[in-house]
Write an enzyme that holds these catalytic residues in place. Sequence first.
Site, PDB file in Angstrom:
ATOM      1  N   GLY A 175     -22.791   4.271  -1.952  1.00  0.00           N
ATOM      2  CA  GLY A 175     -21.541   4.783  -3.135  1.00  0.00           C
ATOM      3  C   GLY A 175     -21.868   3.584  -3.571  1.00  0.00           C
ATOM      4  N   GLY A 193     -24.648   3.345   4.179  1.00  0.00           N
ATOM      5  CA  GLY A 193     -23.564   3.899   2.889  1.00  0.00           C
ATOM      6  C   GLY A 193     -23.909   3.618   1.250  1.00  0.00           C
ATOM      7  N   VAL A 251     -20.378   0.974  -4.313  1.00  0.00           N
ATOM      8  CA  VAL A 251     -20.256  -0.320  -4.093  1.00  0.00           C
ATOM      9  C   VAL A 251     -22.041  -1.322  -3.414  1.00  0.00           C
ATOM     10  CG1 VAL A 251     -19.503  -2.339  -1.823  1.00  0.00           C
ATOM     11  CG2 VAL A 251     -17.320  -1.033  -3.547  1.00  0.00           C
ATOM     12  N   ALA A 252     -22.029  -0.053  -2.323  1.00  0.00           N
ATOM     13  CA  ALA A 252     -23.095  -0.849  -1.806  1.00  0.00           C
ATOM     14  C   ALA A 252     -24.782  -0.866  -2.948  1.00  0.00           C
ATOM     15  CB  ALA A 252     -24.012   0.397  -1.494  1.00  0.00           C
ATOM     16  N   TYR A 253     -24.081   0.842  -4.119  1.00  0.00           N
ATOM     17  CA  TYR A 253     -24.947   0.628  -5.748  1.00  0.00           C
ATOM     18  C   TYR A 253     -24.593  -1.373  -6.486  1.00  0.00           C
ATOM     19  CZ  TYR A 253     -27.575   1.999  -9.608  1.00  0.00           C
ATOM     20  OH  TYR A 253     -27.972   1.800 -11.136  1.00  0.00           O
ATOM     21  N   LYS A 276       1.025  -1.595   0.211  1.00  0.00           N
ATOM     22  CA  LYS A 276       0.164   0.079  -0.116  1.00  0.00           C
ATOM     23  C   LYS A 276       0.419   1.399  -0.174  1.00  0.00           C
ATOM     24  CE  LYS A 276      -4.850   0.989   0.553  1.00  0.00           C
ATOM     25  NZ  LYS A 276      -5.467  -0.253   0.294  1.00  0.00           N
TER      26      LYS A 276
END
Length: 356
Positions: free
Chosen positions: A182, A180, A184-186, A80
């Site tokens: 956003g 949330g 990913v949720a969508y 990362k």
Amino acid sequence: MDVLAYMAEHGHEQLVVCSEPSVGLKAFIAIHDTSLGPAVGGTRIWPFETEEEAIMDVLRLSEAMTYKSAAADLPMGGGKALIMADPRTDKTEALLRAYGRHVDTLNGRYVTTTDVGSTGRDLEYISLETEHVAGLPVSQGGSGDTSLMTGLGVYMGMKACAKAAWGTDSLSGRTVALQGFGKVAYRTAEHLVEEGANLVATDVYEEAREKARLMGARVVEPEAIYDVECDIFSPCALGGVLSSRTIPRLTCSIIAGGANNQLLTDHDGMELHRKGVLYAPDYIINSGGVINIACELGAPYNEDRAREMTERVYGTMERVLDISSREGIPTSQAADRMARERVDSVSNLRRIYRGP
Ligand code: NAD
């Protein structure tokens, strides 16, 4: 803070400190473990107050990437990077290209992609200086937005959990509370709606709430999401949301969402286990994004292949749940054990000399 002691304890290989004062670059690249392949992980751009905080964050995140790729059976290690800058005001072509040159010096030991604060456009600048970049926009020959596969993986992971909890993996008629709404949720919600699940959702932004309403979700205030009557609670916003403050309020049988680092502490994983709430370990269920990246490395990107590999999240989740119930340990510990075993078994092979 004793950085080297922390690295030794957690098995980190390398921490690179990158500087270019002429463009304001202050960055760190952490390589946790390359037993399985190049260290892959995003570049976070965030205005940390202190170097200490930034270093701790990048070390912790790089270790999580090792486990995420290992558990998903990918030929990649964990890394990362973190640029200490404000993503809204400090990003310039020169800063990103200076950072790209530092990435290039690692000769492919670290491959970068997007993370909080960085975008596909930023990757384009970085890629002017190094080829060790993945997740570029489709127009630049990359695989583009990873949330499509992350959402698919979250959905597959939910189904595997449903099978373990209720004996059937059908989500039809189940109520899923999404924290949330956003990217990913969508993407997760698209699958849930298709299967006939009921959605409850929240977000701090009205625009996202409206998106949820348009998909048929009942929208609640952000803090109320913990008290919603539901079968599955799906954290898809920030990390650290499962804690002694929130766990007692949850009514669900399953927690399965896309957010990274959902458990505030290891103790919270134990508490969910004790309460009999099935927790889908975050890095297992949200691995669709990194699987998508893996499909872009070393071969022309093929969406069907990425989809097929992401659907395997179902089987991986079943293996984790199986270890958890056989050994009587929290699912979070079962996932760590499974990932660690793969890394250790492959790193032992290094002693076989392959000749010049
Ligand atoms: P996003 O920014 O598109 O969506 C996050 C949403 O959460 C935003 O709409 C935001 O307004 C909302 N939010 C923030 N704080 C909130 C709060 N307290 N209550 C309610 N809503 C809140 O990000 P994303 O790409 O959908 O990622 C969501 C999570 O999944 C992050 O934790 C991310 O690290 C993780 N993740 C994403 C991917 C990916 O492929 N995008 C892959 C793996 C993990």
